[in-house]
Enzyme design. Structure first.
Site, PDB file in Angstrom:
ATOM      1  N   HIS A   1      -5.717  -5.909   3.659  1.00 38.88           N
ATOM      2  CA  HIS A   1      -4.741  -4.827   3.776  1.00 38.88           C
ATOM      3  C   HIS A   1      -4.220  -4.783   5.205  1.00 38.88           C
ATOM      4  CE1 HIS A   1      -5.717  -2.676  -0.099  1.00 38.88           C
ATOM      5  NE2 HIS A   1      -6.675  -3.583  -0.018  1.00 38.88           N
TER       6      HIS A   1
ATOM      7  N   CYS B   1      -2.571  -2.554   6.567  1.00 36.23           N
ATOM      8  CA  CYS B   1      -2.740  -1.218   7.149  1.00 36.23           C
ATOM      9  C   CYS B   1      -4.091  -1.117   7.867  1.00 36.23           C
ATOM     10  CB  CYS B   1      -2.578  -0.130   6.096  1.00 36.23           C
ATOM     11  SG  CYS B   1      -3.692  -0.255   4.686  1.00 36.23           S
TER      12      CYS B   1
ATOM     13  N   CYS C   1       0.850  -1.194   0.000  1.00 35.90           N
ATOM     14  CA  CYS C   1       0.000   0.000   0.000  1.00 35.90           C
ATOM     15  C   CYS C   1       0.886   1.245   0.000  1.00 35.90           C
ATOM     16  CB  CYS C   1      -0.906  -0.031   1.232  1.00 35.90           C
ATOM     17  SG  CYS C   1      -1.785   1.505   1.525  1.00 35.90           S
ATOM     18  N   GLU C   2       0.625   2.143  -0.911  1.00 31.20           N
ATOM     19  CA  GLU C   2       1.465   3.335  -1.001  1.00 31.20           C
ATOM     20  C   GLU C   2       1.226   4.319   0.148  1.00 31.20           C
ATOM     21  OE1 GLU C   2      -0.918   6.238  -4.079  1.00 31.20           O
ATOM     22  OE2 GLU C   2       0.287   4.642  -4.940  1.00 31.20           O
ATOM     23  N   HIS C   3       0.158   4.145   0.909  1.00 32.11           N
ATOM     24  CA  HIS C   3      -0.146   5.084   1.989  1.00 32.11           C
ATOM     25  C   HIS C   3       0.635   4.798   3.270  1.00 32.11           C
ATOM     26  CE1 HIS C   3      -4.114   5.499  -0.318  1.00 32.11           C
ATOM     27  NE2 HIS C   3      -3.321   6.486  -0.639  1.00 32.11           N
ATOM     28  N   HIS C   4       0.840   3.520   3.594  1.00 39.80           N
ATOM     29  CA  HIS C   4       1.537   3.159   4.826  1.00 39.80           C
ATOM     30  C   HIS C   4       2.745   2.243   4.588  1.00 39.80           C
ATOM     31  CE1 HIS C   4      -2.605   4.150   6.198  1.00 39.80           C
ATOM     32  NE2 HIS C   4      -1.915   4.815   7.096  1.00 39.80           N
TER      33      HIS C   4
ATOM     34  N   GLN D   1      -5.291  -0.715  -4.299  1.00 35.09           N
ATOM     35  CA  GLN D   1      -5.996  -1.826  -4.930  1.00 35.09           C
ATOM     36  C   GLN D   1      -6.859  -1.366  -6.104  1.00 35.09           C
ATOM     37  OE1 GLN D   1      -7.888  -4.526  -2.194  1.00 35.09           O
ATOM     38  NE2 GLN D   1      -9.310  -5.265  -3.739  1.00 35.09           N
TER      39      GLN D   1
END
Length: 187
Positions: A145, A147, A76-79, A117
């Protein structure tokens, strides 16, 4: 191209930032291990080693092809935590087909980069439409996920399901339903 030295420096800063000793026996080689791991799991940021979705010359088919339960792992690019699950791909060729291993290879390539995703699902459907020029395709991805499982809301086992439908799968509810029934069969 992955820069191992920058990754190692960054990981060392993280180790120091959480209050650990970067020279402790169990941790001192961690920056190098993580740099090698990032080189592997972000391979999709480099150009593919082989052409993606290479068609089989001289072979044709015009009915649904479905490959389901293709395992994948992404980040995941956020976390920068993993998400993982299964991709299901259906397409109706307009003559052109690919070898079955080509579809999982495309999933792996697109998953091996910082991702979300929803984008992964769309990128895969768009790639199939571009390379195979089928009558239509449908991509369904279901994933957990980390995260969401191990931090934040802490809901392990929760699955996110995304889909992208193109061509006849978008226009025909009957075709879309047939693919969904085949995907869900024997679950």
């Amino acid at each position: 191209m992955v820069n191992r030295e920058k990754i190692k420096k960054g990981v060392r800063l993280i180790i120091e930032g959480i209050g650990e000793d970067p020279e402790r026996d169990g941790i001192k080689d961690t920056p190098e291990r993580i740099a090698r791991m990032y080189e592997e799991i972000f391979k999709g940021l480099e150009p593919p080693e082989e052409e993606l979705l290479k068609c089989i010359e001289g072979e044709t088919h015009d009915e649904m092809v479905l490959l389901k339960n293709i395992p994948f792992y992404s980040v995941c690019e956020h976390h920068f935590l993993p998400f993982f699950g299964y991709a299901h791909i259906a397409y109706i060729p307009d003559g052109r087909i690919v070898g079955l291993s080509e579809l999982p290879r495309a999933v792996d390539y697109l998953a091996k980069r910082p991702q979300i995703q929803e984008r992964l699902t769309k990128e895969l459907a768009n790639l199939i439409m571009e390379k195979l020029r089928p009558k239509g395709c449908m991509v369904v991805i279901e994933a957990e996920h980390l995260c969401m499982s191990m931090r934040g809301i802490k809901k392990p086992g929760a699955k996110t399901i995304t889909s992208a439908v193109r061509g006849i799968f978008r226009r025909s509810q009957k075709t879309r339903q047939e693919a969904l029934e085949l995907i869900n069969k024997d679950k």
